[in-house]
Design a protein around this motif. Structure first.
Motif, PDB file in Angstrom:
ATOM      1  N   ARG A  31       0.752  -1.024   0.246  1.00 42.23           N
ATOM      2  CA  ARG A  31      -0.013   0.081  -0.051  1.00 42.23           C
ATOM      3  C   ARG A  31       0.796   1.176  -0.018  1.00 42.23           C
ATOM      4  O   ARG A  31       1.771   1.260   0.836  1.00 42.23           O
ATOM      5  CB  ARG A  31      -0.783   0.077   1.235  1.00 42.23           C
ATOM      6  CG  ARG A  31      -2.229  -0.770   1.275  1.00 42.23           C
ATOM      7  CD  ARG A  31      -3.008  -0.612   2.384  1.00 42.23           C
ATOM      8  NE  ARG A  31      -4.035  -1.614   2.337  1.00 42.23           N
ATOM      9  CZ  ARG A  31      -5.345  -1.247   3.086  1.00 42.23           C
ATOM     10  NH1 ARG A  31      -5.215  -0.365   3.982  1.00 42.23           N
ATOM     11  NH2 ARG A  31      -6.365  -2.291   2.921  1.00 42.23           N
ATOM     12  N   GLY A  32       0.645   1.927  -1.072  1.00 41.46           N
ATOM     13  CA  GLY A  32       1.310   3.291  -1.090  1.00 41.46           C
ATOM     14  C   GLY A  32       2.903   3.341  -1.574  1.00 41.46           C
ATOM     15  O   GLY A  32       3.556   4.098  -1.491  1.00 41.46           O
ATOM     16  N   ASP A  33       3.079   2.167  -2.126  1.00 42.81           N
ATOM     17  CA  ASP A  33       4.586   1.724  -2.834  1.00 42.81           C
ATOM     18  C   ASP A  33       4.381   0.921  -3.871  1.00 42.81           C
ATOM     19  O   ASP A  33       4.925  -0.259  -4.235  1.00 42.81           O
ATOM     20  CB  ASP A  33       5.312   0.887  -1.539  1.00 42.81           C
ATOM     21  CG  ASP A  33       6.938   0.949  -1.598  1.00 42.81           C
ATOM     22  OD1 ASP A  33       7.361   1.621  -2.611  1.00 42.81           O
ATOM     23  OD2 ASP A  33       7.478   0.233  -0.912  1.00 42.81           O
ATOM     24  N   ALA A  34       3.673   1.838  -4.609  1.00 43.48           N
ATOM     25  CA  ALA A  34       3.558   1.163  -6.210  1.00 43.48           C
ATOM     26  C   ALA A  34       4.529   1.019  -7.029  1.00 43.48           C
ATOM     27  O   ALA A  34       4.762  -0.101  -7.445  1.00 43.48           O
ATOM     28  CB  ALA A  34       2.436   2.196  -6.712  1.00 43.48           C
ATOM     29  N   LYS A  35       5.615   1.820  -6.813  1.00 43.35           N
ATOM     30  CA  LYS A  35       6.987   1.606  -7.670  1.00 43.35           C
ATOM     31  C   LYS A  35       7.659   0.543  -7.171  1.00 43.35           C
ATOM     32  O   LYS A  35       8.185  -0.275  -8.142  1.00 43.35           O
ATOM     33  CB  LYS A  35       7.884   3.014  -7.539  1.00 43.35           C
ATOM     34  CG  LYS A  35       8.959   2.740  -8.421  1.00 43.35           C
ATOM     35  CD  LYS A  35       9.680   4.133  -8.032  1.00 43.35           C
ATOM     36  CE  LYS A  35      10.937   4.018  -9.032  1.00 43.35           C
ATOM     37  NZ  LYS A  35      11.899   5.512  -8.892  1.00 43.35           N
ATOM     38  N   ARG A  36       7.754   0.360  -6.213  1.00 42.46           N
ATOM     39  CA  ARG A  36       8.490  -0.779  -5.436  1.00 42.46           C
ATOM     40  C   ARG A  36       7.663  -2.279  -5.907  1.00 42.46           C
ATOM     41  O   ARG A  36       8.329  -3.226  -6.298  1.00 42.46           O
ATOM     42  CB  ARG A  36       8.955  -0.997  -4.244  1.00 42.46           C
ATOM     43  CG  ARG A  36       9.934  -1.863  -3.442  1.00 42.46           C
ATOM     44  CD  ARG A  36       9.825  -1.937  -1.987  1.00 42.46           C
ATOM     45  NE  ARG A  36      10.082  -0.542  -1.233  1.00 42.46           N
ATOM     46  CZ  ARG A  36      11.222  -0.272  -0.994  1.00 42.46           C
ATOM     47  NH1 ARG A  36      12.213  -1.042  -1.267  1.00 42.46           N
ATOM     48  NH2 ARG A  36      11.428   0.835  -0.443  1.00 42.46           N
ATOM     49  N   ALA A  37       6.568  -2.264  -5.731  1.00 45.66           N
ATOM     50  CA  ALA A  37       5.739  -3.317  -5.847  1.00 45.66           C
ATOM     51  C   ALA A  37       5.789  -3.732  -7.379  1.00 45.66           C
ATOM     52  O   ALA A  37       5.698  -4.835  -7.718  1.00 45.66           O
ATOM     53  CB  ALA A  37       4.271  -2.986  -5.605  1.00 45.66           C
ATOM     54  N   GLY A  38       5.723  -2.669  -8.306  1.00 48.45           N
ATOM     55  CA  GLY A  38       5.850  -2.956  -9.837  1.00 48.45           C
ATOM     56  C   GLY A  38       7.070  -3.826 -10.075  1.00 48.45           C
ATOM     57  O   GLY A  38       7.213  -4.549 -11.016  1.00 48.45           O
ATOM     58  N   GLY A  39       7.976  -3.442  -9.283  1.00 47.44           N
ATOM     59  CA  GLY A  39       9.440  -4.060  -9.612  1.00 47.44           C
ATOM     60  C   GLY A  39       9.501  -5.579  -9.221  1.00 47.44           C
ATOM     61  O   GLY A  39      10.032  -6.415  -9.987  1.00 47.44           O
ATOM     62  N   PHE A  40       8.619  -5.838  -8.101  1.00 48.67           N
ATOM     63  CA  PHE A  40       8.605  -7.160  -7.755  1.00 48.67           C
ATOM     64  C   PHE A  40       7.638  -7.897  -8.854  1.00 48.67           C
ATOM     65  O   PHE A  40       7.898  -9.152  -9.205  1.00 48.67           O
ATOM     66  CB  PHE A  40       7.938  -7.326  -6.391  1.00 48.67           C
ATOM     67  CG  PHE A  40       8.967  -7.209  -5.298  1.00 48.67           C
ATOM     68  CD1 PHE A  40       8.998  -8.225  -4.073  1.00 48.67           C
ATOM     69  CD2 PHE A  40       9.480  -5.946  -5.051  1.00 48.67           C
ATOM     70  CE1 PHE A  40       9.872  -8.038  -3.421  1.00 48.67           C
ATOM     71  CE2 PHE A  40      10.410  -5.973  -4.166  1.00 48.67           C
ATOM     72  CZ  PHE A  40      10.679  -6.806  -3.145  1.00 48.67           C
ATOM     73  N   VAL A  41       6.432  -7.401  -9.132  1.00 48.23           N
ATOM     74  CA  VAL A  41       5.688  -7.961 -10.210  1.00 48.23           C
ATOM     75  C   VAL A  41       6.576  -8.340 -11.452  1.00 48.23           C
ATOM     76  O   VAL A  41       6.390  -9.345 -12.124  1.00 48.23           O
ATOM     77  CB  VAL A  41       4.647  -7.319 -10.617  1.00 48.23           C
ATOM     78  CG1 VAL A  41       3.857  -7.665 -11.726  1.00 48.23           C
ATOM     79  CG2 VAL A  41       3.613  -7.029  -9.496  1.00 48.23           C
ATOM     80  N   LYS A  42       7.321  -7.391 -11.988  1.00 49.19           N
ATOM     81  CA  LYS A  42       8.066  -7.654 -13.196  1.00 49.19           C
ATOM     82  C   LYS A  42       9.174  -8.946 -13.096  1.00 49.19           C
ATOM     83  O   LYS A  42       9.063  -9.443 -13.748  1.00 49.19           O
ATOM     84  CB  LYS A  42       8.883  -6.209 -13.490  1.00 49.19           C
ATOM     85  CG  LYS A  42       9.608  -6.532 -14.722  1.00 49.19           C
ATOM     86  CD  LYS A  42      10.402  -5.012 -15.131  1.00 49.19           C
ATOM     87  CE  LYS A  42      11.283  -5.070 -16.240  1.00 49.19           C
ATOM     88  NZ  LYS A  42      11.981  -3.950 -16.540  1.00 49.19           N
ATOM     89  N   GLN A  43       9.578  -8.948 -11.828  1.00 53.22           N
ATOM     90  CA  GLN A  43      10.525 -10.107 -11.550  1.00 53.22           C
ATOM     91  C   GLN A  43       9.887 -11.474 -11.539  1.00 53.22           C
ATOM     92  O   GLN A  43      10.305 -12.449 -12.119  1.00 53.22           O
ATOM     93  CB  GLN A  43      11.434  -9.882 -10.310  1.00 53.22           C
ATOM     94  CG  GLN A  43      12.302 -10.867 -10.003  1.00 53.22           C
ATOM     95  CD  GLN A  43      13.388 -10.927 -11.088  1.00 53.22           C
ATOM     96  OE1 GLN A  43      13.862  -9.839 -11.850  1.00 53.22           O
ATOM     97  NE2 GLN A  43      13.884 -12.273 -11.440  1.00 53.22           N
TER      98      GLN A  43
END
Length: 730
Positions: free
Chosen positions: A545-557
């Protein structure tokens, strides 16, 4: 700490350099500069109140602190007190700066200049009877800084004093405290650490502080531990691991600090109440709203397995603490379906209905699709004390005083007869001895933030002060049960703000798609291993929550890891030749996995007008094929060429055993020459000529007669007679 605009303006003038005092400031820029200078320090800090609970009217207490400002500025410090509060609502009004009725005051420091360093230390020593404490109750205390010349108020700090005479009986209130040991995920897929932040956190950072607090907190605090954190720490502690970098990955040796942290946590929690959160602490309501039901149930099951494995004993997951302490009906039903029997939520989610003036018991029951659950409700004001930012000077002291005063006020509340909600008088207002309530009440305190970063000394000191308070009895969370008589409550309150804080639909839509891809990658292997289940749960963590940029990196990996796994079972895309108008096209499937796979193959033509598939509906689909590890499988597909042949393509799609597409469709080129018919004509003609020649020769031999002697033919025939024969006849 409460400040008002007018006092700040006065403070700016008071603490400005001497040459500017009393002079109008010209221009916006100048005003801004002075204001910044004045508010860059904390002008008033209460540093000490020598006793959190006052027991003897004659025993003095010390109240001390410091005023900070411009050297030589003249200030005056005084204290205010008043009559005891009648309710927690009055306490809240006082704390937020609203005027309190009929305050009295005593001036102890008057017209005193700040020293050369711009500081003035103040100290008051008073006995309870000196400030009007004549009966049991919670009393207001305010420290005010005034301009030493004009006597205008500059700033006021408000706090509370609790007076409990030793001879007066006090009803006990049970206090349960819950605290989180939760962190955001550090791995995407199981072998991919996205950062090495855990190393610093367990050695000298936030997680190290939490371990210190566990060891100092006593045996009644209930700890909620995220199994995903234990899993990450165990992975870094037990062997070499790789951290993703811009250039690929960096090898890291096993972290001895992580092992020490795990060992210390395991030992400290052995004798303390522990609950495992669902794995990676998922955002339950957001998942349900996005149509993702399976992750919550999987996370509850996985959480119990991992926590028990790491901590070496069975750890329950039947109690869940949702993020923000808020749930709606959908989220509550989902948890109940997953086997959860108790939820820890904010008291604001189930307020009394109708409203009452006293504090209700923390435990109640709620209905779900899977039966009744126990709802344990935290007290927002008590919980806020645990969230105090102790890096701010004086904040820890004020939080302690507020915590003790609020719990005391709860104990002093008179019991309410049924049907008289909101009409009870408070003991603090009447001075009468408080009679114990018919049913002992419990209150619960818990931090509001998951990534809690406490000061161990402050929190452990608060727990110690609470355990010494004569009106409190510390208890564990699992001992709290709903009483036989419960306060009526409203339905679950889930606000627009709660909904807006959820993980977004678009983000969870991507997670949902990845979950389907992961399931497909897992189901083709004979053992149907859960290869990416934990990775999907980490993507569903409420910590994003509130950390979309970091979460997006995890999704990509995670997506890259799934695609890499899927690509290890593939169609060999090499052009195929077909000599003729019909025949079979070989299709090869390669299995580079270390496991056998079970798949099907579906083949269609990309251009049926040129190349047809000889199968019903033009679709050729195999039965289940079992391909051993590191082997290939060849399948012949019957086709027919239309027209004069040429180049065309067939679409080859791998399928799981239950018919779901596996990987991307592959288009294989087929080159059809159309030469087969001509070749047969040529071969047939050649065979016919040869056969005709043979037949003619045989016929000649059988039907031809010997010519008369002396004819040229007879001479030729005679010349063919062997010499031996002639000699034999002579």
């Amino acid at each position: 700490m409460i400040r008002k605009a007018a006092p700040l303006i006065l403070l700016t003038a008071l603490l400005a350099p001497t040459g500017m005092a009393g002079t109008a400031v010209a221009g916006t820029a100048a005003t801004s500069a002075v204001t910044t200078k004045a508010t860059a320090v904390d002008p008033l800090v209460i540093e000490q109140i020598s006793s959190g609970v006052l027991r003897d009217q004659a025993s003095p207490i010390t109240i001390s602190g410091v005023v900070t400002g411009t050297p030589s500025a003249s200030v005056r410090v005084r204290i205010h007190w008043g009559q005891p509060f009648r309710s927690r609502a009055e306490m809240a009004s006082f704390a937020t700066g609203q005027e309190y009725p009929t305050p009295s005051y005593s001036t102890k420091v008057q017209a005193t200049p700040l020293d050369g360093a711009g500081k003035l230390r103040f100290e008051f020593t008073v006995a309870p009877r000196d400030i009007g404490m004549t009966r049991q109750g919670v009393y207001p205390l305010a420290i005010e800084v005034q301009d030493g010349v004009s006597l205008q108020s500059i700033e006021i700090e408000r706090t509370f004093l609790t007076y409990v005479p030793p001879e007066q009986p006090v009803p006990k209130v049970k206090l349960a405290m819950a605290m989180p040991i939760v962190d955001r995920p550090h791995r995407a897929s199981d072998d991919d650490f996205m950062d090495d932040d855990l190393r610093a956190s367990v050695s000298t950072g936030r997680l190290a502080s939490l371990l210190d607090l566990v060891q100092k907190s006593g045996r009644t605090v209930t700890w909620f531990v995220d199994p995903a954190l234990l899993d990450d720490a165990r992975r870094t502690a037990t062997g070499e691991y790789t951290v993703k970098t811009a250039s690929g990955g960096a090898k890291k040796a096993a972290d001895p600090a992580a092992r020490r942290w795990l060992d210390g946590l395991r030992a400290a929690l052995t004798s303390r109440p522990v609950v495992a959160t669902p794995y990676a602490d998922p955002d339950v309501t957001a998942l349900v709203h996005a149509g993702l039901d399976a992750p919550t149930q999987d996370a509850v099951k996985k959480g119990a397995e991992v926590a028990g494995d790491v901590l070496g004993r069975e750890i329950p997951t039947s109690t869940t603490w949702p993020v923000g302490g808020a749930l709606d009906r959908d989220g509550l039903d989902e948890l109940a379906t997953a086997g959860v029997r108790t939820v820890l939520m904010s008291g604001a989610t189930l307020p009394p209905d109708p409203q009452i003036a006293t504090t209700p018991d923390a435990a109640t029951t709620v209905d779900t699709v899977s039966g009744s659950l126990t709802a344990l409700l935290t007290d927002p004001t008590l919980s806020a004390a645990l969230d105090a930012d102790t890096s701010v000077p004086g904040a820890a002291l004020l939080a302690r005083q507020r915590f003790l005063a609020e719990t005391a006020m709860i104990a002093f509340e008179q019991p309410q007869p049924a049907g008289q909600a909101g009409l009870s008088q408070q003991a603090g207002a009447t001075g009468q001895a408080v009679q114990p309530q018919q049913q002992s009440r419990t209150v619960i305190a818990a931090p509001s933030t998951r990534l809690w970063n406490p000061d161990p000394e402050f929190v452990s000191g608060l727990i110690k002060a609470a355990s010494s308070a004569p009106w409190l009895q510390l208890t564990t969370l699992n001992s709290v049960r709903p009483g036989k008589v419960q306060v009526p409550r409203s339905d679950l309150v889930y606000s627009d703000q709660d909904r807006a804080a959820e993980l977004t639909r678009s983000y969870l839509g991507g997670v949902k798609k990845l979950s389907r891809q992961a399931e497909i990658a897992e189901t083709v292997t004979a053992e149907q291993q859960k290869l990416f289940g934990d990775a999907i749960l980490r993507l569903a963590s409420a910590s994003w929550r509130g950390d979309a940029k970091r979460a997006g990196g995890f999704v990509k990996q995670v997506r890259a890891s799934i695609e890499q796994r899927v690509a290890l079972v593939s169609v060999i895309d090499t052009p195929r030749a077909l000599a003729g108008t019909n025949g079979q096209v070989p299709v090869s499937v390669d299995n580079s996995l270390p496991d056998s796979v079970a798949i099907k193959i579906r083949v269609t033509s990309d251009d049926r007008s040129r190349l047809g598939i000889d199968a019903p509906g033009g679709v050729y689909e195999t039965e289940r094929l079992d391909i051993f590890k590191n082997r290939s499988q060849l399948v012949n597909v019957p086709v027919t060429v239309h027209g004069n042949g040429g180049e065309s393509t067939i679409a080859v799609q791998l399928l799981t055993a239950d018919g779901k597409p596996y990987g991307k469709e592959v288009h294989v080129t087929v080159r059809a020459t159309g030469y087969t018919g001509i070749a047969l004509v040529i071969v047939g003609a050649a065979l016919a000529i040869m056969l005709a020649a043979v037949v003619m020769r045989i016929l000649r031999r059988r039907s031809g007669k010997s010519p008369p002697p002396g004819t040229p033919g007879a001479a030729r025939e005679q010349s063919t007679v062997p010499a031996e024969h002639g000699e034999g006849q002579a």
